[in-house]
Design a protein around this motif. Structure first.
Motif, short mmCIF file in Angstrom:
data_model
loop_
_atom_site.label_atom_id
_atom_site.label_comp_id
_atom_site.label_asym_id
_atom_site.label_seq_id
_atom_site.Cartn_x
_atom_site.Cartn_y
_atom_site.Cartn_z
N PRO A 37 0.79 -1.23 0.00
CA PRO A 37 0.00 0.00 0.00
C PRO A 37 0.83 1.28 0.00
CG PRO A 37 0.06 -0.93 2.20
CD PRO A 37 0.78 -1.90 1.32
N LEU A 38 2.14 1.16 0.13
CA LEU A 38 2.97 2.37 0.30
C LEU A 38 3.78 2.76 -0.94
CD1 LEU A 38 4.31 1.80 3.94
CD2 LEU A 38 2.41 3.25 3.19
N TYR A 39 3.73 1.96 -2.01
CA TYR A 39 4.54 2.28 -3.18
C TYR A 39 4.13 3.62 -3.81
CZ TYR A 39 7.71 -1.60 -3.88
OH TYR A 39 8.75 -2.48 -3.76
N ILE A 40 2.83 3.86 -3.91
CA ILE A 40 2.37 5.12 -4.52
C ILE A 40 2.77 6.29 -3.64
CG2 ILE A 40 0.36 6.42 -5.30
CD1 ILE A 40 -1.02 3.74 -5.82
N THR A 41 2.57 6.15 -2.33
CA THR A 41 2.97 7.20 -1.39
C THR A 41 4.47 7.43 -1.45
OG1 THR A 41 1.12 6.67 0.06
CG2 THR A 41 2.92 7.92 1.02
N GLY A 42 5.26 6.36 -1.51
CA GLY A 42 6.71 6.49 -1.59
C GLY A 42 7.15 7.25 -2.82
N LEU A 76 -6.10 3.51 4.85
CA LEU A 76 -7.17 2.57 4.51
C LEU A 76 -6.65 1.43 3.63
CD1 LEU A 76 -10.20 4.96 3.82
CD2 LEU A 76 -10.02 3.24 5.64
N SER A 77 -5.78 1.75 2.67
CA SER A 77 -5.25 0.70 1.80
C SER A 77 -4.38 -0.26 2.61
CB SER A 77 -4.45 1.31 0.66
OG SER A 77 -3.30 1.99 1.13
N PHE A 78 -3.61 0.29 3.56
CA PHE A 78 -2.79 -0.58 4.42
C PHE A 78 -3.69 -1.50 5.24
CE2 PHE A 78 -0.69 -1.61 8.39
CZ PHE A 78 0.56 -2.05 7.96
N ALA A 79 -4.76 -0.95 5.82
CA ALA A 79 -5.66 -1.75 6.66
C ALA A 79 -6.34 -2.85 5.84
CB ALA A 79 -6.71 -0.86 7.31
N ALA A 80 -6.74 -2.53 4.62
CA ALA A 80 -7.41 -3.52 3.77
C ALA A 80 -6.48 -4.67 3.43
CB ALA A 80 -7.92 -2.85 2.49
#
Length: 499
Positions: A60-65, A205-209
């Protein structure tokens, strides 16, 4: 159009050294499972959790990174990511228990991955404006990952058998320190983009899912009613959170703000179908490296080096066919090429299931593993290119982050679900046979693992077959669109990270 501007090779070498370590690390830890269990006094399920957690944190963190690289500068982001990543090998070398492995190797390293991988791609694009030099830089970058995919299993197999599973990670630390030195001396900072904002709510939310779905998949391995109910509950919670996430992203976009990603990307039929097929196909990339060493060392009593040679056969098939897959496009349309080699993957897996027995030898593995690897080499190289081929240029960077998310979720699910199926079947068969046991307990355990591995491979073949069925919904895509240089550059890390 080529330009006369040339840049030094320090950036390309630093990025290549990093991707070499990343690719080697991904193939080494699953091979070390038995050694880690013994050394850290833990069990295989805890090592499975450690491996799955990498995908859970990274996906879930690639886009944020990637956006953090735009905001703070890609050089700074790469440096921070590489420093966090090196803590993974360091923890593997020094940790006295599995908790330290999870904190350092799983979580901290994964945080480094999501910062350093997108930043490394961006640095290559900005550092080498000359077309020829840029192509050479990406070739070097991809070659680093390919070499690691071939050398990693052999390095870990040899080290675990004669010395320690920790030794190869010491080697990675030295390479990463050299990459950091080159970065500090050679890389130039990129321009910062003030207009970029981060959707932290969407990220959470993406991390939680993803966490709920992957943890639920892991619990499927525990053959107790309460655990199974909790597993299905977690998976359903993950699905609900996903629905909430998609609704939130639409509202954020409608308000004029920047969502984590544009939900409209999934309205593109080619992107949606290819994304789903990629997720399913990459389940193999998580399942095979984890289940093969566990089966060979627990049921067949292979040494670490023999297990490494089995995985080497898979890597050889992947690398060779991945490299030549472009040459097949003039004879087969991209969709047909994907479908043909998904069939090859299914055939290889069914062949492997058919020959699985307690009497298997190294030679029994080689041909089916080469076949499975060959299929994955083509599918892994071509599906992501098809995925981006029908998008506008301004959509492709964000879509490439979603492509990486799909791959990581597939890898995590493959490790969690197929590993869980193998353990579940093995435990059930062991209990069933133990009730009427009159002979060698070790033989009962061996036969239980044979049944577990065989069932897991059949289920994996069914998952790949689902990817094949999904591919029939792909529209025809032209060879020119798939081979576009912009698409190649955005997905340069596909072959290098996951061969």
């Amino acid at each position: 159009m080529a330009t006369t501007e040339k840049a030094g090779w320090g950036t390309a070498v630093a990025a290549t050294l990093f991707i070499f370590c990343l690719a080697a690390d991904q193939v080494m830890m699953p091979l070390a499972t038995s050694s880690v269990v013994q050394d850290l006094s833990t069990n295989m399920r805890m090592v499975q959790i450690a491996i799955v957690l990498v995908s859970l944190v990274a996906a879930p963190l690639y886009i944020t990174g990637s956006k953090l690289g735009d905001i703070h500068g890609k050089r700074k982001t790469f440096l921070i990511g590489a420093v966090l990543f090196v803590l993974g090998p360091v923890s593997a070398v020094i940790t006295p228990n599995v908790v330290g492995l999870i904190v350092g190797w799983s979580v901290t390293k994964a945080l480094g991955m999501v910062l350093a991988v997108p930043a490394s791609i961006g640095l290559l694009l900005t550092t080498y404006p000359d077309d020829v030099q840029r192509r050479q830089a990406f070739t070097l970058y991809g070659a680093g990952g390919v070499i690691a995919a071939l050398a990693g299993p052999l390095l870990m197999g040899f080290s675990a058998q004669i010395a320690s599973w920790r030794l190869p990670y010491g080697f990675l630390i030295l390479i990463l320190l050299l990459a950091l030195l080159l970065t500090s001396q050679s890389m130039q900072e990129t321009e910062k983009v003030d207009a970029v904002t981060i959707d932290w709510g969407g990220t959470v939310l993406s991390f939680a899912a993803i966490a709920a779905i992957l943890l639920g998949a892991i619990l499927l391995a525990v053959p107790f009613l309460l655990s199974l109910l909790l597993a299905f509950l977690l998976i359903m919670v993950g699905v609900v959170i996903t629905a909430v996430l998609l609704k939130r992203l639409r509202k954020v976009a409608e308000s004029g703000r920047h969502p984590l990603f544009q939900v409209g990307l999934f309205h593109n039929r080619i992107f949606l179908v290819a994304w789903g097929a990629t997720l399913l196909a990459f389940a193999l990339s998580g399942a095979i490296p984890f289940t093969i060493p566990v089966f060979t060392e627990q049921a067949l009593l292979f040494g670490s080096m023999q297990s490494a040679l089995v995985m080497f056969a898979f890597a050889v098939g992947s690398v060779i066919l991945g490299f030549v897959s472009d040459q097949l496009l003039p004879w087969l349309a991209p969709r047909r090429l994907i479908q043909l080699f998904l069939i090859v993957m299914v055939m290889g897996l069914l062949w492997l299931a058919a020959v699985t027995s307690s009497q298997m030898t190294l030679m029994t593995f080689l041909l089916p593993m080469l076949l499975v690897g060959a299929g994955f080499g083509v599918v892994g190289a071509q599906l992501p290119n098809i995925q981006l081929s029908d998008l506008l240029p301004e959509q492709q960077e964000e879509a490439s982050g979603l492509a990486e998310l799909g791959k990581e979720v597939g890898i995590g699910l493959g490790t969690a679900v197929i590993g869980s199926i193998m353990f579940n079947i093995a435990i059930s068969r062991f209990v069933e046979n133990f009730t009427g046991w009159t002979g060698n307990l070790a033989q009962v355990s061996q036969e239980a693992f044979v049944a577990g591995f065989q069932g897991a491979v059949v289920i994996l073949a069914a998952i790949v077959f689902c990817a094949l069925l999904l591919s029939f919904f792909l529209p025809d895509v032209s060879v020119e669109a798939v081979a576009a240089e912009e698409v190649r550059e955005l997905l340069a890390d596909v072959s290098s990270k996951r061969v």
